[in-house]
Design a protein around this motif. Structure first.
Motif, PDB file in Angstrom:
ATOM      1  N   GLU A  77       0.840  -1.197   0.000  1.00  0.00           N
ATOM      2  CA  GLU A  77       0.000   0.000   0.000  1.00  0.00           C
ATOM      3  C   GLU A  77       0.873   1.244   0.000  1.00  0.00           C
ATOM      4  OE1 GLU A  77      -2.427   0.187   3.548  1.00  0.00           O
ATOM      5  OE2 GLU A  77      -0.684   0.365   4.863  1.00  0.00           O
ATOM      6  N   CYS A  78       0.304   2.319  -0.519  1.00  0.00           N
ATOM      7  CA  CYS A  78       0.953   3.628  -0.514  1.00  0.00           C
ATOM      8  C   CYS A  78      -0.148   4.660  -0.651  1.00  0.00           C
ATOM      9  CB  CYS A  78       1.939   3.750  -1.678  1.00  0.00           C
ATOM     10  SG  CYS A  78       2.895   5.286  -1.686  1.00  0.00           S
ATOM     11  N   GLY A  79       0.021   5.783  -0.017  1.00  0.00           N
ATOM     12  CA  GLY A  79      -0.996   6.814  -0.154  1.00  0.00           C
ATOM     13  C   GLY A  79      -0.732   8.003   0.735  1.00  0.00           C
ATOM     14  N   LEU A  80      -1.784   8.777   0.920  1.00  0.00           N
ATOM     15  CA  LEU A  80      -1.719  10.041   1.649  1.00  0.00           C
ATOM     16  C   LEU A  80      -2.597   9.985   2.880  1.00  0.00           C
ATOM     17  CD1 LEU A  80      -2.216  12.275  -1.507  1.00  0.00           C
ATOM     18  CD2 LEU A  80      -0.051  11.904  -0.288  1.00  0.00           C
ATOM     19  N   THR A  81      -2.057  10.453   4.000  1.00  0.00           N
ATOM     20  CA  THR A  81      -2.842  10.548   5.233  1.00  0.00           C
ATOM     21  C   THR A  81      -2.487  11.847   5.950  1.00  0.00           C
ATOM     22  OG1 THR A  81      -1.208   9.312   6.539  1.00  0.00           O
ATOM     23  CG2 THR A  81      -3.004   8.043   5.536  1.00  0.00           C
ATOM     24  N   ARG A  82      -3.414  12.299   6.766  1.00  0.00           N
ATOM     25  CA  ARG A  82      -3.178  13.477   7.613  1.00  0.00           C
ATOM     26  C   ARG A  82      -2.432  13.012   8.857  1.00  0.00           C
ATOM     27  NH1 ARG A  82      -3.674  17.481   4.455  1.00  0.00           N
ATOM     28  NH2 ARG A  82      -3.059  18.616   6.315  1.00  0.00           N
ATOM     29  N   GLN A  83      -1.330  13.673   9.156  1.00  0.00           N
ATOM     30  CA  GLN A  83      -0.532  13.337  10.336  1.00  0.00           C
ATOM     31  C   GLN A  83      -0.165  14.627  11.063  1.00  0.00           C
ATOM     32  OE1 GLN A  83       0.048  10.205  11.290  1.00  0.00           O
ATOM     33  NE2 GLN A  83      -0.818   9.306   9.433  1.00  0.00           N
ATOM     34  N   GLN A  84       0.081  14.501  12.346  1.00  0.00           N
ATOM     35  CA  GLN A  84       0.466  15.663  13.143  1.00  0.00           C
ATOM     36  C   GLN A  84       1.818  15.399  13.802  1.00  0.00           C
ATOM     37  OE1 GLN A  84      -1.588  17.315  16.859  1.00  0.00           O
ATOM     38  NE2 GLN A  84      -2.604  18.367  15.154  1.00  0.00           N
ATOM     39  N   VAL A  85       2.694  16.394  13.688  1.00  0.00           N
ATOM     40  CA  VAL A  85       4.005  16.330  14.328  1.00  0.00           C
ATOM     41  C   VAL A  85       4.228  17.652  15.040  1.00  0.00           C
ATOM     42  CG1 VAL A  85       6.513  16.156  13.962  1.00  0.00           C
ATOM     43  CG2 VAL A  85       4.953  14.764  12.578  1.00  0.00           C
ATOM     44  N   ASP A  86       4.514  17.572  16.327  1.00  0.00           N
ATOM     45  CA  ASP A  86       4.756  18.774  17.130  1.00  0.00           C
ATOM     46  C   ASP A  86       3.640  19.803  16.962  1.00  0.00           C
ATOM     47  OD1 ASP A  86       7.129  17.614  18.011  1.00  0.00           O
ATOM     48  OD2 ASP A  86       8.363  18.637  16.513  1.00  0.00           O
ATOM     49  N   GLY A  87       2.396  19.325  16.902  1.00  0.00           N
ATOM     50  CA  GLY A  87       1.247  20.210  16.822  1.00  0.00           C
ATOM     51  C   GLY A  87       0.962  20.789  15.450  1.00  0.00           C
ATOM     52  N   ILE A  88       1.703  20.364  14.435  1.00  0.00           N
ATOM     53  CA  ILE A  88       1.513  20.861  13.062  1.00  0.00           C
ATOM     54  C   ILE A  88       0.926  19.741  12.218  1.00  0.00           C
ATOM     55  CG2 ILE A  88       2.666  21.796  11.004  1.00  0.00           C
ATOM     56  CD1 ILE A  88       4.873  22.826  12.936  1.00  0.00           C
TER      57      ILE A  88
END
Length: 178
Positions: A77-88
């Motif tokens: 699988e490969c794709g796009l997801t929303r992720q958060q790092v250090d509140g961004i």
């Protein structure tokens, strides 16, 4: 909108309930999932599938299955997801491959398709890949995809502190590379 992400060799497609066993092939492989510190349980695979289906409905993207159209097999699988790092909040390109398809060019081929989709079908200013500091193969894919390391941070998962790197490419650099 119908998903049309393909190369002469690969086709990306949305996961559905009927792909559960394909997901288990790699999500339940401890070697593939070492960055997560464990192979997924049946319940975790089910949650992963539902999370992706929700992402398709809410955002129009998620992690998609990768099919090798020449071999007529699903390789990962490969794709796009929303992720958060250090509140961004970031739009991340992520990928997992069945072990027998490692080192055959699938990850970079699919990641390039996802990068193009992100910049041409969304208004994101940048895309990232979040990679555990021990995953050199994934770092090489990110670099080949035009990304550079921007920061190092620690994720806390399964009670373990896991150092990660955030690799990124912005829209301006993507346009320059086209």
């Amino acid at each position: 909108m119908e998903l049309k992400l393909e190369t002469p060799r690969l086709q990306l497609f949305p996961w559905t309930e009927e792909h559960r066993s394909d997901l288990k092939d790699f999500l339940q492989d401890a070697e593939v999932m070492y960055a997560y510190e464990h192979a997924f349980s049946d319940e975790e695979v089910e949650n992963w599938l539902n999370w992706n289906i929700d992402n398709y409905q809410n955002y129009g993207y998620g992690l998609w299955g990768i099919k090798d159209t020449e071999l007529n097999v699903i390789v990962g699988e490969c794709g796009l997801t929303r992720q958060q790092v250090d509140g961004i909040d970031y739009l991340e390109i992520g990928y997992h491959l069945k072990k027998k398809y490692w080192h055959k060019g699938y990850a970079i081929e699919a990641a390039e398709l996802c990068k193009k989709y992100a910049f041409e079908q969304t208004d994101t200013p940048a895309v990232v890949s979040i990679i555990r500091d021990t995953n050199l193969s994934s770092m090489k894919v990110a670099i080949r995809n035009g990304m550079l390391p921007e920061k190092r941070f620690v994720k806390h998962y399964q009670g373990i502190d896991m150092p990660h790197y955030l690799f990124a490419i912005n829209r301006k650099d993507y346009e320059r590379m086209k």
